[in-house]
Design a protein around this motif. Structure first.
Motif, PDB file in Angstrom:
ATOM      1  N   THR A  20      51.246 -15.428  30.429  1.00  0.00           N
ATOM      2  CA  THR A  20      51.012 -14.023  30.725  1.00  0.00           C
ATOM      3  C   THR A  20      51.065 -13.185  29.453  1.00  0.00           C
ATOM      4  O   THR A  20      51.561 -13.624  28.407  1.00  0.00           O
ATOM      5  N   ALA A  21      50.574 -11.938  29.574  1.00  0.00           N
ATOM      6  CA  ALA A  21      50.523 -11.055  28.417  1.00  0.00           C
ATOM      7  C   ALA A  21      51.905 -10.667  27.919  1.00  0.00           C
ATOM      8  O   ALA A  21      52.086 -10.354  26.742  1.00  0.00           O
ATOM      9  N   ASP A  22      52.908 -10.695  28.819  1.00  0.00           N
ATOM     10  CA  ASP A  22      54.263 -10.332  28.403  1.00  0.00           C
ATOM     11  C   ASP A  22      55.074 -11.519  27.900  1.00  0.00           C
ATOM     12  O   ASP A  22      56.292 -11.427  27.755  1.00  0.00           O
ATOM     13  N   GLY A  23      54.409 -12.646  27.657  1.00  0.00           N
ATOM     14  CA  GLY A  23      55.069 -13.785  27.036  1.00  0.00           C
ATOM     15  C   GLY A  23      55.663 -14.800  27.985  1.00  0.00           C
ATOM     16  O   GLY A  23      56.276 -15.775  27.547  1.00  0.00           O
ATOM     17  N   GLN A  24      55.476 -14.651  29.299  1.00  0.00           N
ATOM     18  CA  GLN A  24      56.020 -15.621  30.250  1.00  0.00           C
ATOM     19  C   GLN A  24      55.088 -16.827  30.384  1.00  0.00           C
ATOM     20  O   GLN A  24      53.865 -16.704  30.280  1.00  0.00           O
ATOM     21  N   THR A  25      55.705 -17.976  30.644  1.00  0.00           N
ATOM     22  CA  THR A  25      54.956 -19.196  30.918  1.00  0.00           C
ATOM     23  C   THR A  25      55.316 -19.680  32.313  1.00  0.00           C
ATOM     24  O   THR A  25      56.483 -19.926  32.616  1.00  0.00           O
ATOM     25  N   VAL A  26      54.319 -19.793  33.176  1.00  0.00           N
ATOM     26  CA  VAL A  26      54.532 -20.176  34.568  1.00  0.00           C
ATOM     27  C   VAL A  26      53.803 -21.488  34.822  1.00  0.00           C
ATOM     28  O   VAL A  26      52.600 -21.598  34.579  1.00  0.00           O
ATOM     29  N   ASN A  27      54.541 -22.479  35.319  1.00  0.00           N
ATOM     30  CA  ASN A  27      53.953 -23.779  35.647  1.00  0.00           C
ATOM     31  C   ASN A  27      53.756 -23.878  37.156  1.00  0.00           C
ATOM     32  O   ASN A  27      54.678 -23.613  37.933  1.00  0.00           O
ATOM     33  N   THR A  28      52.575 -24.266  37.562  1.00  0.00           N
ATOM     34  CA  THR A  28      52.285 -24.449  38.972  1.00  0.00           C
ATOM     35  C   THR A  28      51.237 -25.553  39.100  1.00  0.00           C
ATOM     36  O   THR A  28      50.966 -26.268  38.131  1.00  0.00           O
ATOM     37  N   HIS A  29      50.653 -25.682  40.277  1.00  0.00           N
ATOM     38  CA  HIS A  29      49.677 -26.753  40.493  1.00  0.00           C
ATOM     39  C   HIS A  29      48.580 -26.278  41.440  1.00  0.00           C
ATOM     40  O   HIS A  29      48.813 -25.455  42.327  1.00  0.00           O
ATOM     41  N   GLN A  30      47.404 -26.839  41.247  1.00  0.00           N
ATOM     42  CA  GLN A  30      46.293 -26.697  42.172  1.00  0.00           C
ATOM     43  C   GLN A  30      45.937 -28.097  42.669  1.00  0.00           C
ATOM     44  O   GLN A  30      46.356 -29.095  42.096  1.00  0.00           O
ATOM     45  N   TYR A  31      45.160 -28.143  43.738  1.00  0.00           N
ATOM     46  CA  TYR A  31      44.731 -29.463  44.210  1.00  0.00           C
ATOM     47  C   TYR A  31      43.419 -29.330  44.977  1.00  0.00           C
ATOM     48  O   TYR A  31      43.067 -28.267  45.489  1.00  0.00           O
ATOM     49  N   SER A  32      42.698 -30.432  45.001  1.00  0.00           N
ATOM     50  CA  SER A  32      41.511 -30.550  45.843  1.00  0.00           C
ATOM     51  C   SER A  32      41.841 -31.521  46.970  1.00  0.00           C
ATOM     52  O   SER A  32      42.765 -32.336  46.846  1.00  0.00           O
ATOM     53  N   ALA A  33      41.121 -31.425  48.070  1.00  0.00           N
ATOM     54  CA  ALA A  33      41.484 -32.223  49.245  1.00  0.00           C
ATOM     55  C   ALA A  33      40.240 -32.750  49.945  1.00  0.00           C
ATOM     56  O   ALA A  33      39.227 -32.060  50.063  1.00  0.00           O
ATOM     57  N   THR A  34      40.338 -33.994  50.394  1.00  0.00           N
ATOM     58  CA  THR A  34      39.371 -34.583  51.319  1.00  0.00           C
ATOM     59  C   THR A  34      40.163 -35.201  52.467  1.00  0.00           C
ATOM     60  O   THR A  34      41.360 -35.484  52.329  1.00  0.00           O
ATOM     61  N   SER A  35      39.515 -35.402  53.585  1.00  0.00           N
ATOM     62  CA  SER A  35      40.241 -35.892  54.761  1.00  0.00           C
ATOM     63  C   SER A  35      39.508 -37.068  55.387  1.00  0.00           C
ATOM     64  O   SER A  35      38.305 -37.272  55.189  1.00  0.00           O
ATOM     65  N   PHE A  36      40.284 -37.818  56.154  1.00  0.00           N
ATOM     66  CA  PHE A  36      39.747 -38.979  56.863  1.00  0.00           C
ATOM     67  C   PHE A  36      40.504 -39.112  58.176  1.00  0.00           C
ATOM     68  O   PHE A  36      41.737 -38.965  58.216  1.00  0.00           O
ATOM     69  N   GLU A  37      39.788 -39.377  59.250  1.00  0.00           N
ATOM     70  CA  GLU A  37      40.399 -39.556  60.561  1.00  0.00           C
ATOM     71  C   GLU A  37      40.053 -40.927  61.114  1.00  0.00           C
ATOM     72  O   GLU A  37      38.977 -41.456  60.833  1.00  0.00           O
ATOM     73  N   ARG A  38      40.974 -41.454  61.907  1.00  0.00           N
ATOM     74  CA  ARG A  38      40.741 -42.802  62.429  1.00  0.00           C
ATOM     75  C   ARG A  38      41.381 -42.950  63.805  1.00  0.00           C
ATOM     76  O   ARG A  38      42.549 -42.590  64.001  1.00  0.00           O
ATOM     77  N   ASN A  39      40.609 -43.465  64.729  1.00  0.00           N
ATOM     78  CA  ASN A  39      41.118 -43.772  66.065  1.00  0.00           C
ATOM     79  C   ASN A  39      41.698 -45.180  66.060  1.00  0.00           C
ATOM     80  O   ASN A  39      40.977 -46.161  65.954  1.00  0.00           O
ATOM     81  N   LEU A  40      43.032 -45.257  66.133  1.00  0.00           N
ATOM     82  CA  LEU A  40      43.683 -46.562  66.042  1.00  0.00           C
ATOM     83  C   LEU A  40      43.476 -47.408  67.289  1.00  0.00           C
ATOM     84  O   LEU A  40      43.739 -48.608  67.271  1.00  0.00           O
ATOM     85  N   GLY A  41      43.021 -46.774  68.360  1.00  0.00           N
ATOM     86  CA  GLY A  41      42.770 -47.533  69.581  1.00  0.00           C
ATOM     87  C   GLY A  41      41.628 -48.507  69.441  1.00  0.00           C
ATOM     88  O   GLY A  41      41.500 -49.447  70.232  1.00  0.00           O
TER      89      GLY A  41
END
Length: 439
Positions: free
Chosen positions: A326-347
């Motif tokens: 940031t402009a005031d000298g702070q350092t912030v650590n965080t995370h982003q993520y991407s997502a995909t999905s999968f579904e399955r009928n176990l029957g």
């Protein structure tokens, strides 16, 4: 001698002066002066606003962090799975297994309409059956009540007795007569909570390595280096509609947990910190995300629907470390993520057909539930607040003033010279015509 030396310097004066009596002032020059001042003022104002404006510069570097933990913030609702059937487990590639997580986790019972059941808040995610079994571990050997005994010779749970009956070919129609089933309180639980749902929310810590988070029925235990799930039989035998339809209200990977060394009031001590738990850093992180347009996470408000009890939802996440300066000298650590999905009928077992009619075969048998499989990206995205330097502002302002005045001076010279030329040519023509008439 000195006077002669300084007198010689006049020859290199680039700013020649004229006396007042030889200066010619015109209305055209006045208009150009006013116009130049307006242009200089406008351009200088724009340059000043640009100098004060903070922009975000983005760069990508290799993530060299080691030994860190991630904070996973989740809020998920299961409309048709009672809270006492759910277990929350975390496993990762390093071999670490966290079972029956309860720290910083809250589960809330929901009725059929999705409303909160009064006095149902609980921070204990551990399955009630598991706690009962733990109390019976030492020297306890339950009867199988005539059923076909397992290799151990003991039926420790109601499910063990039921399976023994099935192996013997008997029907398991009266569990209330079985000691294990009575102790576990299955009849009462099924009668009171069989149509309930559950909301799970809170934060958990996971290692910053490849891993997965399980929200599934029954309890997990480790055997032969594999994770096996005992599914509660009533999911399919109690006649109620139990399935893992769900709504993900929020799912995010937040700041890293770290161990540091701080000095406050001349006192040194070790501490464990998290950027998301620091109010000022968390606020700065939210502001930066809003400016970048990444306030919402990919799985927020995601719904998974099914009417089948044996159904598995899988989400595959790619986590990218992100750092804000940031402009005031702070350092912030965080995370982003991407997502995909999968579904399955176990029957369908290990084989089935896709909606497009393609036959597929699955390598392993799954279990009902919701699974979040996450991987860590090797890159680090750095977003930094930047602003023009004061030297750049001064240089730009000087260029504006000099450039506008130079162009205005050229225009003034051209207009003045043109006007004089026109006047001279007009005067000469008049004189010539008068001379001809006299002759």
């Amino acid at each position: 001698m000195a006077k002669g030396f300084f007198g010689g310097l006049k020859g290199v004066d680039a700013f020649g002066k004229t006396t007042e009596d030889v200066k010619v002032k015109t209305r055209t020059g006045a208009l150009l002066t006013i116009l130049s001042a307006a242009i200089i003022l406008a351009f200088t104002t724009i340059e000043f606003l640009d100098y004060r404006r903070i922009t975000i510069d983005t760069s990508i570097v290799v993530d060299k962090s080691r030994g860190e933990k991630l904070t996973v913030n989740m809020n998920i609702t299961f409309p048709r799975v009672p809270c006492y059937l759910l277990s929350l487990d975390v496993m990762d590639i390093s071999g670490e297994l966290q079972r029956d997580l309860s720290h910083n986790i809250l589960k809330v019972r929901l009725d059929e309409r999705g409303a909160v059941v009064p006095n149902s808040y609980s921070a204990e995610l551990r399955n009630d059956i598991d706690k009962m079994n733990d109390q019976k571990k030492d020297g306890y050997c339950g009867s199988c009540y005539g059923g076909l005994e397992p290799p151990s010779g003991c039926c420790q749970t109601c499910e063990d007795v039921r399976q023994a009956y099935v192996n013997r070919g008997w029907s398991f129609s009266n569990p209330d007569a079985i000691e294990q089933c009575k102790d576990e309180g299955w009849a009462e639980k099924l009668r009171d909570q069989k149509n309930e749902g559950c909301n799970i929310s809170g934060k958990i810590r996971v290692n910053k390595v490849i891993g997965n988070i399980h929200l599934s029925p029954g309890r997990s235990f480790q055997t032969s280096s594999r994770n096996v799930y005992e599914l509660v039989p009533y999911l399919r035998d109690d006649g109620s509609r139990h399935d893992f339809s769900h709504v993900i209200h929020h799912f995010a990977f937040e700041g890293i947990a770290y161990v540091g060394f701080a000095f406050i009031l001349s006192l040194s001590y070790s501490y464990t910190g998290d950027d998301e738990y620091n109010y000022w850093k968390a606020k700065a992180g939210r502001v930066m995300k809003k400016r970048l347009g990444i306030t919402a996470d990919p799985l927020d408000n995601t719904q998974g629907r099914t009417s089948k009890p044996h159904y598995m939802f899988q989400y595959f996440l790619k986590v990218v470390s992100t750092r804000f300066h940031t402009a005031d000298g702070q350092t912030v650590n965080t995370h982003q993520y991407s997502a995909t999905s999968f579904e399955r009928n176990l029957g369908e077992g290990t084989q089935g057909d896709t909606p497009q009619g393609i036959h597929v075969q699955h390598g392993v048998n799954g279990v009902p539930g919701v699974f979040f499989n996450f991987e860590i990206s090797p890159i680090l995205v750095v977003h930094s607040d930047t602003r023009q330097s004061f030297a750049h502002f001064v240089t730009s302002t000087c260029a504006i003033v000099g450039g506008v005045l130079t162009v205005a001076s050229l225009l003034d010279s051209i207009l003045f010279a043109t006007t004089r030329a026109i006047k001279k040519s007009g005067g000469s023509a008049t004189g010539s015509s008068f001379g001809g008439k006299v002759m």
